[in-house]
Structures are given as structure tokens and as C-alpha cells.
Design a protein around this motif. Structure first.
Motif, short mmCIF file in Angstrom:
data_model
loop_
_atom_site.label_atom_id
_atom_site.label_comp_id
_atom_site.label_asym_id
_atom_site.label_seq_id
_atom_site.Cartn_x
_atom_site.Cartn_y
_atom_site.Cartn_z
N TRP A 47 -7.21 -7.65 -15.50
CA TRP A 47 -7.84 -8.27 -16.66
C TRP A 47 -7.50 -7.45 -17.90
CZ3 TRP A 47 -10.32 -7.75 -11.98
CH2 TRP A 47 -10.84 -8.90 -11.40
N ILE A 48 -7.36 -8.13 -19.02
CA ILE A 48 -7.20 -7.48 -20.33
C ILE A 48 -8.09 -8.24 -21.31
CG2 ILE A 48 -5.67 -7.00 -22.29
CD1 ILE A 48 -3.33 -6.90 -20.32
N GLN A 49 -8.84 -7.49 -22.10
CA GLN A 49 -9.53 -8.06 -23.25
C GLN A 49 -9.09 -7.25 -24.46
OE1 GLN A 49 -13.78 -8.09 -22.47
NE2 GLN A 49 -13.65 -10.14 -21.62
N TRP A 51 -8.48 -2.45 -27.12
CA TRP A 51 -8.40 -3.24 -25.89
C TRP A 51 -8.79 -2.42 -24.68
CZ3 TRP A 51 -4.24 -2.53 -22.24
CH2 TRP A 51 -3.26 -1.62 -22.64
N ILE A 52 -9.16 -3.17 -23.63
CA ILE A 52 -9.49 -2.56 -22.35
C ILE A 52 -8.75 -3.32 -21.26
CG2 ILE A 52 -11.75 -1.65 -23.03
CD1 ILE A 52 -13.03 -4.08 -21.65
N PHE A 64 -17.47 -10.55 -24.90
CA PHE A 64 -16.53 -9.55 -24.40
C PHE A 64 -17.30 -8.44 -23.70
CE2 PHE A 64 -13.09 -11.73 -25.89
CZ PHE A 64 -11.94 -11.00 -26.14
N GLU A 65 -16.59 -7.62 -22.97
CA GLU A 65 -17.19 -6.50 -22.26
C GLU A 65 -17.89 -5.56 -23.25
OE1 GLU A 65 -17.48 -6.09 -18.97
OE2 GLU A 65 -16.50 -8.03 -18.73
N GLU A 112 -15.20 -3.71 -12.30
CA GLU A 112 -15.79 -3.46 -13.61
C GLU A 112 -14.79 -2.74 -14.50
OE1 GLU A 112 -18.88 -4.44 -14.75
OE2 GLU A 112 -18.89 -5.56 -12.89
N PRO A 113 -14.71 -3.10 -15.77
CA PRO A 113 -13.79 -2.41 -16.67
C PRO A 113 -14.28 -1.00 -16.97
CG PRO A 113 -15.14 -3.96 -17.87
CD PRO A 113 -15.45 -4.15 -16.41
N SER A 114 -13.34 -0.15 -17.27
CA SER A 114 -13.74 1.19 -17.69
C SER A 114 -14.20 1.11 -19.14
CB SER A 114 -12.56 2.16 -17.57
OG SER A 114 -11.63 1.92 -18.61
N ALA A 115 -14.89 2.12 -19.57
CA ALA A 115 -15.39 2.14 -20.95
C ALA A 115 -14.32 2.65 -21.92
CB ALA A 115 -16.64 3.01 -21.04
#
Length: 149
Positions: A73-75, A56-57, A102-103, A29-32
Motif C-alpha cells: 500500500w502507498i498513501q 507519503w507512507i 488517510f492513515e 498496519e503502516p509504519s508511522a
């Protein structure tokens, strides 16, 4: 207690302990944390050439138990300079396309507008093993990058 009785007890204790491990430590899971530093993105994606702003995250799966290579992953939501956005629209064959959501950490940064995309622009951003899906605002400067390595 005999060894015969001890083995099932130890096995049950081991299974219980494994069941109590934190799933968050195993997730991808991506961080916030939303980042706004441009250099990591302009270095990885030189086509964005001195953007006006970036949000970006990034996240990876290295906390998981499964052996093997780490996936990253990068968004990113990038506001391009107008001339860069226009150059992309004239360089790449683009057609109407909607990005996947997106996240949540970036959701509010993604404008609800029409986007264009295509294999050529995706390929141009898919460098050094990264596989990218890229969406350019149809009549503006917003560029969305969704990439994985």
C-alpha cells in the motif's frame, strides 16, 4: 507420564504458545514513518512530474502468516506545480469527490478542502498492477494518492 497424558499437555502448550505471538508482526498496519523523498513516487507515478513536495507512507503484509503474494500500500500527499494540477483538471473528466480518511501518520498533511476525482485519473495512476484512487484539490495543487498492489 504416559504418552496418552503427554499428547494433550503438548497440544495445550502449543496452543498457548501460538496465542502469545505478537499480532503486530502479523498486521498490515503502516509504519508511522512519513517519507519525503520524491524519486520513488515520481518513478511509479510519472504524471506528478517534479512535484513541489511529497509526504507519503508505504507498508505491506509480508509479516503475516498467511501464504500467498505480498500486498503493498502507498498513501501520498503531493503538492503539484500549478501547471501540472491545471493540466490534470483539463485532461481528465473529474467530479466532486471526498477521499476516505488517510492513515493517522499522514492525516495532518491532508488539507480539508474540496477534491475532484474520476475513473480516468484513477486509471491513469493505476499502472503496473497498482490500483489507485486519486483526488485532486478542486482549486489548488494538492493531489492525494491511495494505491494498492
Amino acid at each position: 507420564m504416559t504418552a496418552r497424558q503427554l499428547v494433550p499437555l503438548l497440544a495445550a502448550m502449543l496452543l498457548a504458545a501460538m496465542g502469545c505471538s505478537s499480532p503486530a508482526s502479523e498486521s498490515s498496519e503502516p509504519s508511522a514513518e512519513v517519507r519525503h523523498d520524491q524519486e520513488p513516487l515520481t518513478k511509479r507515478f510519472p504524471l506528478i512530474d517534479e512535484p513541489v513536495s511529497v509526504s507519503w507512507i508505504t507498508w505491506n503484509n509480508e509479516g503475516g502468516r498467511v501464504p500467498g503474494p505480498t500486498t503493498y500500500w502507498i498513501q501520498a500527499v503531493v503538492e503539484l506545480r500549478p501547471e501540472i494540477a491545471d493540466e490534470m483538471r483539463s485532461t481528465f473528466k473529474l467530479s466532486s469527490s471526498q477521499p476516505k480518511p488517510f492513515e493517522p501518520a499522514l492525516e495532518s498533511s491532508v488539507p480539508s478542502v474540496s477534491y475532484v476525482s474520476g475513473p480516468e485519473i484513477n486509471s491513469a495512476f493505476s499502472v503496473n498492477g497498482w490500483k489507485s484512487s486519486v483526488y485532486l484539490q478542486a482549486d489548488g495543487q494538492t493531489l492525494l494518492i491511495d494505491t494498492v498492489d
